[in-house]
Design an enzyme around this catalytic site. Sequence first.
Site, PDB file in Angstrom:
ATOM      1  N   GLU A  93      -5.560  47.985  16.551  1.00 53.73           N
ATOM      2  CA  GLU A  93      -4.279  47.756  15.933  1.00 53.73           C
ATOM      3  C   GLU A  93      -3.961  49.034  15.241  1.00 53.73           C
ATOM      4  O   GLU A  93      -4.637  49.536  14.673  1.00 53.73           O
ATOM      5  CB  GLU A  93      -4.381  46.568  15.181  1.00 53.73           C
ATOM      6  CG  GLU A  93      -4.529  45.160  16.090  1.00 53.73           C
ATOM      7  CD  GLU A  93      -4.318  43.977  15.460  1.00 53.73           C
ATOM      8  OE1 GLU A  93      -3.737  42.949  16.148  1.00 53.73           O
ATOM      9  OE2 GLU A  93      -4.424  43.887  14.208  1.00 53.73           O
ATOM     10  N   CYS A 113     -15.783  46.586  13.515  1.00 56.67           N
ATOM     11  CA  CYS A 113     -16.318  47.187  12.394  1.00 56.67           C
ATOM     12  C   CYS A 113     -17.783  46.867  12.141  1.00 56.67           C
ATOM     13  O   CYS A 113     -18.176  45.730  12.277  1.00 56.67           O
ATOM     14  CB  CYS A 113     -15.535  47.130  10.933  1.00 56.67           C
ATOM     15  SG  CYS A 113     -16.045  48.242   9.670  1.00 56.67           S
ATOM     16  N   CYS A 120     -12.738  41.219   4.218  1.00 58.42           N
ATOM     17  CA  CYS A 120     -11.795  41.695   5.298  1.00 58.42           C
ATOM     18  C   CYS A 120     -12.035  41.140   6.563  1.00 58.42           C
ATOM     19  O   CYS A 120     -13.257  40.721   6.888  1.00 58.42           O
ATOM     20  CB  CYS A 120     -12.472  43.380   5.351  1.00 58.42           C
ATOM     21  SG  CYS A 120     -11.475  44.198   6.471  1.00 58.42           S
ATOM     22  N   GLY A 164     -11.974  49.634  11.370  1.00 59.27           N
ATOM     23  CA  GLY A 164     -13.102  50.491  11.516  1.00 59.27           C
ATOM     24  C   GLY A 164     -13.595  51.368  10.307  1.00 59.27           C
ATOM     25  O   GLY A 164     -12.721  51.312   9.347  1.00 59.27           O
ATOM     26  N   SER A 196      -9.535  56.568   4.338  1.00 63.09           N
ATOM     27  CA  SER A 196     -10.178  55.698   3.297  1.00 63.09           C
ATOM     28  C   SER A 196     -11.481  55.395   3.732  1.00 63.09           C
ATOM     29  O   SER A 196     -11.856  54.963   4.975  1.00 63.09           O
ATOM     30  CB  SER A 196      -9.167  54.506   3.534  1.00 63.09           C
ATOM     31  OG  SER A 196      -9.642  53.332   2.594  1.00 63.09           O
ATOM     32  N   SER A 219     -12.923  52.725  -1.112  1.00 61.18           N
ATOM     33  CA  SER A 219     -12.670  51.374  -1.452  1.00 61.18           C
ATOM     34  C   SER A 219     -13.847  51.154  -2.259  1.00 61.18           C
ATOM     35  O   SER A 219     -14.778  50.731  -1.964  1.00 61.18           O
ATOM     36  CB  SER A 219     -12.758  50.486  -0.048  1.00 61.18           C
ATOM     37  OG  SER A 219     -11.996  50.958   0.676  1.00 61.18           O
ATOM     38  N   HIS A 221     -13.352  48.465  -5.312  1.00 57.34           N
ATOM     39  CA  HIS A 221     -13.393  47.003  -5.600  1.00 57.34           C
ATOM     40  C   HIS A 221     -14.390  46.502  -6.636  1.00 57.34           C
ATOM     41  O   HIS A 221     -14.119  45.447  -7.166  1.00 57.34           O
ATOM     42  CB  HIS A 221     -13.506  46.332  -4.132  1.00 57.34           C
ATOM     43  CG  HIS A 221     -12.644  46.912  -3.080  1.00 57.34           C
ATOM     44  ND1 HIS A 221     -11.307  46.939  -3.358  1.00 57.34           N
ATOM     45  CD2 HIS A 221     -12.943  47.085  -1.747  1.00 57.34           C
ATOM     46  CE1 HIS A 221     -10.642  47.530  -2.115  1.00 57.34           C
ATOM     47  NE2 HIS A 221     -11.549  47.451  -1.283  1.00 57.34           N
ATOM     48  N   ASN A 295      -4.927  40.436   0.406  1.00 57.10           N
ATOM     49  CA  ASN A 295      -4.217  39.583   1.571  1.00 57.10           C
ATOM     50  C   ASN A 295      -5.069  38.523   2.096  1.00 57.10           C
ATOM     51  O   ASN A 295      -6.357  38.813   2.701  1.00 57.10           O
ATOM     52  CB  ASN A 295      -3.751  40.898   2.695  1.00 57.10           C
ATOM     53  CG  ASN A 295      -2.953  41.728   2.233  1.00 57.10           C
ATOM     54  OD1 ASN A 295      -2.096  41.332   1.687  1.00 57.10           O
ATOM     55  ND2 ASN A 295      -3.350  42.939   2.396  1.00 57.10           N
ATOM     56  N   CYS A 338      -3.301  45.344   4.994  1.00 57.77           N
ATOM     57  CA  CYS A 338      -4.873  45.894   4.570  1.00 57.77           C
ATOM     58  C   CYS A 338      -5.727  44.576   4.991  1.00 57.77           C
ATOM     59  O   CYS A 338      -5.514  43.597   4.299  1.00 57.77           O
ATOM     60  CB  CYS A 338      -4.976  46.214   3.221  1.00 57.77           C
ATOM     61  SG  CYS A 338      -4.667  47.926   3.195  1.00 57.77           S
TER      62      CYS A 338
HETATM   63  N1  SAH Z   1     -13.265  51.094   6.370  1.00 58.92           N
HETATM   64  C1  SAH Z   1     -12.318  51.721   5.389  1.00 58.92           C
HETATM   65  C2  SAH Z   1     -10.866  51.727   6.045  1.00 58.92           C
HETATM   66  C3  SAH Z   1     -10.203  50.551   6.481  1.00 58.92           C
HETATM   67  S1  SAH Z   1      -9.842  49.213   5.333  1.00 58.92           S
HETATM   68  C4  SAH Z   1     -12.563  51.121   3.931  1.00 58.92           C
HETATM   69  O1  SAH Z   1     -13.172  50.490   3.755  1.00 58.92           O
HETATM   70  O2  SAH Z   1     -11.743  51.796   3.225  1.00 58.92           O
HETATM   71  C5  SAH Z   1      -8.662  49.704   4.371  1.00 58.92           C
HETATM   72  C6  SAH Z   1      -8.403  49.056   2.969  1.00 58.92           C
HETATM   73  O3  SAH Z   1      -8.049  47.825   2.992  1.00 58.92           O
HETATM   74  C7  SAH Z   1      -9.645  49.297   2.227  1.00 58.92           C
HETATM   75  O4  SAH Z   1      -9.416  49.754   1.094  1.00 58.92           O
HETATM   76  C8  SAH Z   1     -10.295  47.765   2.237  1.00 58.92           C
HETATM   77  O5  SAH Z   1     -11.212  47.367   1.214  1.00 58.92           O
HETATM   78  C9  SAH Z   1      -8.815  47.086   1.986  1.00 58.92           C
HETATM   79  N2  SAH Z   1      -9.049  45.656   2.378  1.00 58.92           N
HETATM   80  C10 SAH Z   1      -9.859  45.092   3.254  1.00 58.92           C
HETATM   81  N3  SAH Z   1      -9.731  43.715   3.411  1.00 58.92           N
HETATM   82  C11 SAH Z   1      -8.572  43.392   2.665  1.00 58.92           C
HETATM   83  C12 SAH Z   1      -7.748  42.313   2.254  1.00 58.92           C
HETATM   84  N4  SAH Z   1      -8.140  41.130   2.717  1.00 58.92           N
HETATM   85  N5  SAH Z   1      -6.890  42.418   1.326  1.00 58.92           N
HETATM   86  C13 SAH Z   1      -6.444  43.627   0.783  1.00 58.92           C
HETATM   87  N6  SAH Z   1      -6.974  44.785   1.230  1.00 58.92           N
HETATM   88  C14 SAH Z   1      -8.135  44.707   2.067  1.00 58.92           C
END
Ligand code: SAH
Length: 349
Positions: A93, A113, A120, A164, A196, A219, A221, A295, A338
Amino acid sequence: MENKDDIRLLSPEQLKDFFIEKNQSKYRVDQISDWLWKKGVSNFSQMSNLSDSLRKSLGEKFCLNKPTKIEVKKSIDGTMKYSIQLHDKNSVEAVLIPSKKRITACISSQVGCSLDCKFCATSRLIRKRNLFFYEIFDQLFYLNEQSNAHFKRKVSNIVFMGMGEPLLNYKNVVKAINKMKLPGGLNFSAKRITISTSGIPKGIKNLANENLNCNLAVSLHSALQETREKIMPFSKNFPLEELMESLKYWYSVTKKKILYEYIIFDGINDDIKHVKALAKICEVLPCKVNFIEYNPIGDKIFRPSKVEKLQLYQKYLTDKGIVNTFRISRGRDINAACGQLVNLNGFNL
Ligand code: SAH
């Protein structure tokens, strides 16, 4: 799937050899490059400045593995999500996010992934395969066309925040960016590209050495190893110390500040010890913190933290002079935000 190689896998030297063998001028390489990386053709018959017989022999020897089907969903906020079926029936996507100032393309780097970030949705999919660099490029190409058609503007920014982990498909991501940057092609400025990563130290160091000029988002967190491991279990293998060491290297080589992405979860990383730890990490290198709205992905574990907590978090950082912003999610109603990308076609969950 055709049993031929995609012509885009050939280096200019290999293409040159092909043309010499066919008694063609080596300058055909530039013409082909123009068709592939600027005009983005999907078959050889469109290469109108080549003779019929040359187009035929190209078609006999090579293929162009373009997406076979693309479905679109439009959010009430204008965000568009594209489900792209690849030549081998796998799907990824990509998301187009329009705003006043910019049009952002959020693109994927892998089918599924291999990481296990608990919050996620993409992590629930197995990693089926890496995308080829041309499949990453094709997402931008298509989104650019869509952006022109819908918003009369080209894509202005690219974020590798789709499906990914870009640094686990390192070579293809770097190659795709180099194709996006081609002066005779899309001529996309790497300053407007953000990779990212969930934090793969070796990949971060290698990326620093590429001289790509793109931006890096991490990322994070949680700035506490114990908590980070709970929500991103793979990070046991990449402790925060090692991550920070790679970021120091990134900064020393690129002089580009780091963007930390941070979701504040209710009861998981929203008390004072977490904010203190975050502030401490932010003091190590020039950086900015991007708080991301959580999200929902249909689980019972994670809930967004209360607005008041977020405000306190932000104030704590601001008081210490740490730049931070809060990113409001886009495209939630169509699962385009995201962490919500889980194209289910072709997946066994
Ligand atoms: N694998 C890479 C890129 C994809 S995710 C990474 O981890 O950075 C892109 C961003 O969305 C990352 O910061 C990830 O932690 C965040 N993300 C993943 N799940 C999410 C969710 N449910 N709500 C908000 N952000 C989320």
